[in-house]
Design an enzyme around this catalytic site. Structure first.
Site, PDB file in Angstrom:
ATOM      1  N   ASP A 202      10.897 -44.498 -12.420  1.00 35.22           N
ATOM      2  CA  ASP A 202      10.921 -43.098 -12.006  1.00 35.22           C
ATOM      3  C   ASP A 202       9.503 -42.636 -11.659  1.00 35.22           C
ATOM      4  OD1 ASP A 202      12.570 -40.657 -11.849  1.00 35.22           O
ATOM      5  OD2 ASP A 202      11.260 -39.916 -13.436  1.00 35.22           O
ATOM      6  N   GLU A 266      10.448 -45.715  -7.599  1.00 34.91           N
ATOM      7  CA  GLU A 266      10.708 -44.470  -6.893  1.00 34.91           C
ATOM      8  C   GLU A 266       9.371 -44.004  -6.334  1.00 34.91           C
ATOM      9  OE1 GLU A 266      12.088 -39.862  -7.191  1.00 34.91           O
ATOM     10  OE2 GLU A 266      10.991 -40.789  -8.820  1.00 34.91           O
TER      11      GLU A 266
HETATM   12  C1  NOJ Z   1      13.070 -38.510 -10.032  1.00 33.24           C
HETATM   13  C2  NOJ Z   1      14.481 -38.600 -10.475  1.00 33.24           C
HETATM   14  O1  NOJ Z   1      15.216 -39.316  -9.521  1.00 33.24           O
HETATM   15  C3  NOJ Z   1      14.951 -37.171 -10.635  1.00 33.24           C
HETATM   16  O2  NOJ Z   1      16.339 -37.077 -10.822  1.00 33.24           O
HETATM   17  C4  NOJ Z   1      14.201 -36.547 -11.781  1.00 33.24           C
HETATM   18  O3  NOJ Z   1      14.574 -35.197 -11.907  1.00 33.24           O
HETATM   19  C5  NOJ Z   1      12.692 -36.631 -11.525  1.00 33.24           C
HETATM   20  N1  NOJ Z   1      12.284 -37.918 -11.089  1.00 33.24           N
HETATM   21  C6  NOJ Z   1      11.934 -36.321 -12.779  1.00 33.24           C
HETATM   22  O4  NOJ Z   1      12.095 -37.376 -13.694  1.00 33.24           O
END
Ligand code: NOJ
Length: 521
Positions: A202, A266
């Site tokens: 993440d 991500e």
């Molecule tokens: C990215 C995640 O995909 C999202 O759902 C989340 O709210 C944020 N990061 C914070 O962790």
């Protein structure tokens, strides 16, 4: 061995996939009970949205214990059983690591908040305010009632501000701390020992922030859409050069294991050229989220531009990842296709035949669209993301096959009568069957998985390309019919299934919003 290059990945948003215990929220035993579907679909690995213990302010993206599994999802035993059952079928499992921030309820933060002398104080990012306000101009990725909010939250006890890049209940860890680094390496190793075949990381682009906490500069002409949406250039609190050390340390660990584990990041950046650094010299991420592709338009020139830019930008050894729906950005059948089933079929054909690894989001395979969620039923504190997180539509029945009849699901169900797995599974012309058949084609053809990709000449509105030695794909995204010259062979899979098996001899006529996968020869 780089199994992920051959793979089709599938994101299970656990709360919304299948509810085994009848509390209206999806859980890990529910996922286990639905492995048959994933087996029949033919995907190779599932990424589970966060499974760690969490107060759920951001549905698992606010962890309070990385070493254990959320009891409401089934707890530790349920994860172990799911991993074992998935592995028994040859399905791999990726867990979602949330290293940028913890919940305010994490014992590290509870201790840190105790005062400047506390043991975990420097595990988080603290600073004095400036002119009575926050320490600098950084803004949170989450808006507050539509308006930008400072990324800092005042800690009344110490009078210092704490970095909270998302919700104020999610506190950013200080990745300059060697103790934080060591702790996460250990957590990652424990997850891999537990059987995880990899992790989705993440907010991989934000881990480290500028040591001097300098202001972000204002937008400049030509800035990418992600920066424009934030209203500033996130150069001091994102994409810092120091984060690559961390990614390299995780990659060393992942590569040292047998089999090696996958690191999927991500990387929420608005320009594909800026994805390249996340791969390093083939010693950082294996796969990186491609936001410009996800947010592209479904038109031939727009897709061609972003695909070309991606293939050109990725360094040697890197491999593209294609996904079009997510739990943050909405579902492609709505965003790209406006619910038009012909375009949904075209999009799936594209996703599953470009050179790279496709990542499907649960429900993509049946063309699930975003659901309008009434104000009183919304659950996303950041706002706006509930519509793409509604329960999987399994059956045309009360509860949709997601939960027991009579139980209210945590988010409302979409139209399960119109769109569901059961009916589509029985229909040889359904979107689900198309998706299964395209995945099966990838499985049987090395060229479709690993082969090169070269565009073929095509009229306006059409994308046509060659994959490997033996395949070509042509997709007409425009409304009118178009002729594509040059491909000879046989249609293996058409978005209009009536075309399967058709001989193609020179000129291929494609009605508007249709496409074919051709075996050449
Ligand atoms: C990215 C995640 O995909 C999202 O759902 C989340 O709210 C944020 N990061 C914070 O962790």
């Amino acid at each position: 061995m780089t199994w992920w290059r051959d793979a089709v990945l599938y994101h299970v948003y656990v709360r919304s996939f299948a509810d085994a215990d009848g509390d209206g929220v999806g859980d890990l035993p529910g996922v286990r009970a639905r492995l048959d579907h994933l087996g029949a679909l033919g995907v190779d690995a599932i990424w589970l949205s966060p499974t760690s213990v969490s107060p759920d302010a951001d549905h698992g993206y606010d962890v309070s214990d990385y070493r254990h599994v959320q009891p409401a999802l089934g707890g530790d035993a349920a994860l172990d059983q799911l991993i074992a059952a998935a592995h028994a079928r040859g399905l791999r499992v990726l867990l979602d690591l949330v290293p940028n921030h913890t919940s305010v309820e994490h014992p590290w933060f509870v201790d840190a908040r105790g005062g400047r002398g506390s043991r975990h104080r420097d595990w988080y990012v603290w600073a004095h305010g400036r002119d009575g306000g926050p320490p600098n101009n950084w803004i949170s990725d989450f808006r507050e009632r539509g308006s930008p909010r400072s990324a800092w939250t005042l800690d009344p006890r110490s009078g210092e501000w704490c970095l909270t890049s998302f919700l104020p209940l999610q506190v950013d860890l200080n990745w300059r701390s060697p103790a934080v680094r060591a702790e996460f390496l250990d957590i990652l190793a424990a997850w891999f020992r537990r059987g995880a075949d990899g992790v989705r990381i993440d907010v991989a682009h934000k881990l480290v922030v500028d040591a001097g906490l300098r202001d972000n500069p204002p937008l400049a002409p030509g800035d990418d859409p992600v920066s424009r949406a934030r209203g500033q250039r996130q150069v001091m609190n994102a994409e810092r050069p120091e984060l690559h050390d961390i990614l390299r340390s995780w990659r060393r660990l992942a590569d040292s294991l047998t089999p090696p584990r996958l690191l999927l990041g991500e990387t929420y950046v608005g320009d594909v050229a800026r994805l390249a650094p996340f791969h390093g010299a083939d010693d950082e991420l294996h796969l990186a989220l491609n936001v410009p592709f996800l947010r592209s338009e479904l038109t031939a020139p727009a897709l061609r531009r972003v695909v070309d830019a991606t293939l050109a930008a990725l360094p040697a050894g890197a491999w593209p990842l294609w996904c079009a729906s997510s739990h943050d950005d909405g579902r492609f059948p709505s965003r790209w296709c406006g619910g038009d089933e012909r375009l949904v079929r075209c999009a799936l054909l594209i996703l599953l035949t470009l050179r790279g690894t496709p990542l499907l989001y649960y429900g993509d395979e049946i063309g699930m669209t975003d659901v309008e969620v009434a104000a009183g039923r919304r659950r996303d504190r950041a706002g706006g993301r509930d519509g793409c997180r509604t329960p999987m539509q399994w059956e045309p029945a009360p509860g949709g096959g997601f939960t027991r009849p009579g139980v209210e699901p945590w988010l409302p169900l979409g139209d399960c009568v119109r769109t569901n797995v059961r009916d589509q599974g029985r229909d040889p012309r359904s979107i689900l069957t198309l998706c299964r058949d395209l995945i099966a084609e990838r499985r049987r053809s090395e060229g479709l998985r690993r082969g090169g990709m070269a565009w073929l000449p095509s009229p306006e509105g059409v994308l046509a390309w060659r994959r490997g030695e033996r395949h070509a794909v042509a997709v007409n995204l425009s409304a009118g019919a178009a002729d594509v010259a040059g491909a000879r062979g046989r249609v293996r899979v058409g978005t209009d299934r009536g075309r399967d098996g058709e001989e193609v001899g020179g000129t291929l006529r494609l009605p508007g919003q249709s496409g074919v996968l051709i075996e050449l020869g």
